[in-house]
Design a protein around this motif. Sequence first.
Motif, mmCIF file in Angstrom:
data_model
loop_
_atom_site.group_PDB
_atom_site.id
_atom_site.type_symbol
_atom_site.label_atom_id
_atom_site.label_comp_id
_atom_site.label_asym_id
_atom_site.label_seq_id
_atom_site.Cartn_x
_atom_site.Cartn_y
_atom_site.Cartn_z
ATOM 1 N N UNK A 171 1.048 4.235 -3.024
ATOM 2 C CA UNK A 171 0.882 5.698 -2.550
ATOM 3 C C UNK A 171 2.130 6.579 -2.913
ATOM 4 N N UNK A 172 3.221 5.996 -3.478
ATOM 5 C CA UNK A 172 4.417 6.594 -3.929
ATOM 6 C C UNK A 172 5.554 6.690 -3.167
ATOM 7 N N UNK A 173 5.509 5.986 -1.898
ATOM 8 C CA UNK A 173 6.686 5.864 -1.017
ATOM 9 C C UNK A 173 7.805 4.762 -1.631
ATOM 10 N N UNK A 174 8.845 5.201 -1.616
ATOM 11 C CA UNK A 174 10.074 4.245 -2.312
ATOM 12 C C UNK A 174 10.209 3.167 -1.093
ATOM 13 N N UNK A 175 9.521 2.025 -1.329
ATOM 14 C CA UNK A 175 9.524 0.713 -0.296
ATOM 15 C C UNK A 175 11.093 0.051 -0.387
ATOM 16 N N UNK A 179 -1.859 1.838 10.394
ATOM 17 C CA UNK A 179 -0.988 2.636 9.353
ATOM 18 C C UNK A 179 -1.613 2.662 7.889
ATOM 19 N N UNK A 180 -2.256 1.086 7.485
ATOM 20 C CA UNK A 180 -2.885 1.143 6.201
ATOM 21 C C UNK A 180 -4.032 1.920 6.355
ATOM 22 N N UNK A 191 -4.365 8.702 0.605
ATOM 23 C CA UNK A 191 -4.627 8.520 -0.757
ATOM 24 C C UNK A 191 -5.975 9.050 -0.966
ATOM 25 N N UNK A 192 -6.993 9.066 -0.376
ATOM 26 C CA UNK A 192 -8.392 9.497 -0.830
ATOM 27 C C UNK A 192 -8.186 10.925 -0.843
ATOM 28 N N UNK A 247 0.741 -1.097 -0.115
ATOM 29 C CA UNK A 247 0.073 0.003 0.078
ATOM 30 C C UNK A 247 0.789 1.218 -0.090
ATOM 31 N N UNK A 248 1.924 1.252 0.748
ATOM 32 C CA UNK A 248 2.893 2.422 0.653
ATOM 33 C C UNK A 248 3.458 2.443 -0.358
#
Length: 159
Positions: free
Chosen positions: A82-86, A117-118, A125-126, A78-79
């Motif tokens: 959302x655009x987070x570099x995991x 957190x999710x 995101x919404x 999910x991160x």
Amino acid sequence: MAQQVTNFGRFYTAIRAMSIIGDRDEVKRQLVWQYTNGRTDSLKEMTRQEYDRCCDDLERKNGYRDLLRKERSATLKLMQKAGIDTTDWNRVNAFCSDPRIAGKEFARLSIDDLAQLRRKIRAIDSKGGFTIKAEREAARKPEQPKQQVIIMPYTTRQA
């Protein structure tokens, strides 16, 4: 010998997850006795290695490890959406350490923390996601119609 383990939260969490019939204190003493090879029945006298081995086995029996792995995987996925570099753990930890997000590093998050957190990531995101404020402002303002200039040739007739 100095006490090697000072926080027994992991052990008691694993014990609570088990369906124990009888006295929990007696089960605790028996487990400690078993994992210290009869040296002691006190949690405080266990070495770090004995304690970790005991907790690992209890968590494996409870299925806690597998559930934690699934929760972490779902959160990281999910991160990533959302655009987070995991792929960069420093970024993941920096994001999770923010007090408005989780307040602790990713590895320290419990199953309940991961679920919260999710929920927060979905809410963010919404509401537009992790975009820069200027990008959001530009997206809100409708584009102004451009002024057009039409050039028409003007000719005069000579008679």
